[in-house]
Design a protein around this motif. Sequence first.
Motif, PDB file in Angstrom:
ATOM      1  N   ALA A  36      -1.125   1.735   7.316  1.00  0.00           N
ATOM      2  CA  ALA A  36      -1.673   0.871   6.265  1.00  0.00           C
ATOM      3  C   ALA A  36      -2.016  -0.514   6.812  1.00  0.00           C
ATOM      4  O   ALA A  36      -3.056  -1.090   6.469  1.00  0.00           O
ATOM      5  CB  ALA A  36      -0.665   0.760   5.118  1.00  0.00           C
TER       6      ALA A  36
ATOM      7  N   SER B 204       0.826  -1.210   0.000  1.00  0.00           N
ATOM      8  CA  SER B 204       0.000   0.000   0.000  1.00  0.00           C
ATOM      9  C   SER B 204       0.858   1.257   0.000  1.00  0.00           C
ATOM     10  O   SER B 204       0.553   2.234  -0.698  1.00  0.00           O
ATOM     11  CB  SER B 204      -0.932   0.002   1.208  1.00  0.00           C
ATOM     12  OG  SER B 204      -1.761  -1.139   1.212  1.00  0.00           O
TER      13      SER B 204
ATOM     14  N   ALA C 197     -11.420   3.885   2.190  1.00  0.00           N
ATOM     15  CA  ALA C 197     -10.945   2.520   1.946  1.00  0.00           C
ATOM     16  C   ALA C 197     -12.102   1.526   1.911  1.00  0.00           C
ATOM     17  O   ALA C 197     -12.133   0.621   1.067  1.00  0.00           O
ATOM     18  CB  ALA C 197      -9.939   2.123   3.026  1.00  0.00           C
TER      19      ALA C 197
ATOM     20  N   ALA D 159      -7.367  -0.300  -1.923  1.00  0.00           N
ATOM     21  CA  ALA D 159      -8.178   0.600  -1.098  1.00  0.00           C
ATOM     22  C   ALA D 159      -7.312   1.404  -0.139  1.00  0.00           C
ATOM     23  O   ALA D 159      -7.481   2.622   0.005  1.00  0.00           O
ATOM     24  CB  ALA D 159      -9.217  -0.209  -0.324  1.00  0.00           C
ATOM     25  N   VAL D 160      -6.372   0.738   0.516  1.00  0.00           N
ATOM     26  CA  VAL D 160      -5.491   1.444   1.449  1.00  0.00           C
ATOM     27  C   VAL D 160      -4.574   2.402   0.693  1.00  0.00           C
ATOM     28  O   VAL D 160      -4.280   3.506   1.169  1.00  0.00           O
ATOM     29  CB  VAL D 160      -4.669   0.438   2.278  1.00  0.00           C
ATOM     30  CG1 VAL D 160      -3.736   1.159   3.225  1.00  0.00           C
ATOM     31  CG2 VAL D 160      -5.597  -0.477   3.061  1.00  0.00           C
TER      32      VAL D 160
ATOM     33  N   SER E 134     -13.199  -0.747  -1.323  1.00  0.00           N
ATOM     34  CA  SER E 134     -13.288  -2.200  -1.167  1.00  0.00           C
ATOM     35  C   SER E 134     -14.656  -2.725  -1.587  1.00  0.00           C
ATOM     36  O   SER E 134     -14.763  -3.758  -2.256  1.00  0.00           O
ATOM     37  CB  SER E 134     -13.006  -2.591   0.290  1.00  0.00           C
ATOM     38  OG  SER E 134     -11.693  -2.266   0.658  1.00  0.00           O
TER      39      SER E 134
ATOM     40  N   VAL F  45      -5.241  -0.133   8.837  1.00  0.00           N
ATOM     41  CA  VAL F  45      -6.436   0.015   7.994  1.00  0.00           C
ATOM     42  C   VAL F  45      -6.748  -1.301   7.284  1.00  0.00           C
ATOM     43  O   VAL F  45      -7.909  -1.723   7.195  1.00  0.00           O
ATOM     44  CB  VAL F  45      -6.236   1.147   6.965  1.00  0.00           C
ATOM     45  CG1 VAL F  45      -7.405   1.209   5.994  1.00  0.00           C
ATOM     46  CG2 VAL F  45      -6.092   2.484   7.674  1.00  0.00           C
TER      47      VAL F  45
ATOM     48  N   ALA G  88      -6.447   5.616  -0.231  1.00  0.00           N
ATOM     49  CA  ALA G  88      -6.651   6.468   0.939  1.00  0.00           C
ATOM     50  C   ALA G  88      -5.384   7.210   1.356  1.00  0.00           C
ATOM     51  O   ALA G  88      -5.463   8.261   2.011  1.00  0.00           O
ATOM     52  CB  ALA G  88      -7.162   5.626   2.112  1.00  0.00           C
ATOM     53  N   SER G  89      -4.204   6.696   0.976  1.00  0.00           N
ATOM     54  CA  SER G  89      -2.949   7.322   1.397  1.00  0.00           C
ATOM     55  C   SER G  89      -2.376   8.293   0.371  1.00  0.00           C
ATOM     56  O   SER G  89      -1.443   9.041   0.691  1.00  0.00           O
ATOM     57  CB  SER G  89      -1.907   6.235   1.693  1.00  0.00           C
ATOM     58  OG  SER G  89      -1.574   5.512   0.521  1.00  0.00           O
TER      59      SER G  89
ATOM     60  N   LEU H 201     -10.177  -3.544   7.538  1.00  0.00           N
ATOM     61  CA  LEU H 201     -11.015  -4.009   6.425  1.00  0.00           C
ATOM     62  C   LEU H 201     -11.236  -5.515   6.512  1.00  0.00           C
ATOM     63  O   LEU H 201     -12.351  -6.003   6.258  1.00  0.00           O
ATOM     64  CB  LEU H 201     -10.352  -3.641   5.092  1.00  0.00           C
ATOM     65  CG  LEU H 201     -10.225  -2.145   4.789  1.00  0.00           C
ATOM     66  CD1 LEU H 201      -9.514  -1.934   3.460  1.00  0.00           C
ATOM     67  CD2 LEU H 201     -11.604  -1.476   4.751  1.00  0.00           C
TER      68      LEU H 201
END
Length: 296
Positions: A225, A103, A145, A162-163, A149, A228, A166-167, A232
């Motif tokens: 990461a 990620s 995220a 997804a992660v 997903s 998160v 988000a970053s 998930l």
Amino acid sequence: MKLTSSQVLVSPLQRQRLKLQLGLGRLLRARFFFVVSALLVGFLVVCALVPQWIATFSPTDMTDATLQMPGWAHIFGTDQFGRDIFSLLVYGSRQSLLTGVGSVLIGGLIGAILGLIAGYVGGIIDSILMRAIDIVMAIPGILLAISVSVALGSSYFTIIVAVSVASVPGYARVIRGQVIAIKSRAFIEAARAVGTSHLDMMFKHILPNCLSPLLVMGTLGIGSAILVGSSLSFLGLGEIREIPDWGTLLSQGRGMLTVAWWIAVFPGLSITFLVVSVNLIGDELRNRLDPKGRKG
């Protein structure tokens, strides 16, 4: 007349010696935590690369010792299927570490490119990219995220994507600020004067000077990461595999806390120790690579 302890004057030499002792103590504590964190992360890397060397059982072995408490035979106990929790954690560390590192690599690469373009080109391109980044940053990272997903479906690759998404805004913001500060320096003006192309200017002169903050941010981002990604998996958005990751193990054990607490507690502790260790390593890198930003 006898002086009390509060009236005794401290000489400049004693004051300097006291400061040195306090600084040395703080340094030793920081180095101790850094070494312990590095050893723990190194051990988990070995677990991820060669889990068969560490695990005491195969993660797919189902024994008759179901819901057995931690003991000599199974140091972290067993689950409702008779699987050894310690072995599951060892084999599941690969997915958790890959989620964090993958990620950060994807999110850091995309964010660095966007920040580099926005900071170097400027103008309307900078405004468009930054407004898009602002919109994404307005959405909480975990919510973004989860949305990605759900949109892409449940899979291990989806969690990494997804992660990563988000970053991206955080990396883009940091790199843009670095690029704006660097492109006004004398060596960039000299490179421009000799006719250096824009691509060479961006990727050979500016980007290498942005690697230190990017490295520090990436190291600190691995812990976030992993957290998160585990969240998930805990919510059931990851891929159901024969060898679950730590978030899935935590999710499977949450309904059995009153019966078999060890099923959820040890995966939770593993996630906590890994995230804290990676963050401590990131703090030490920040202190070394960015002395102006180190904490007192």
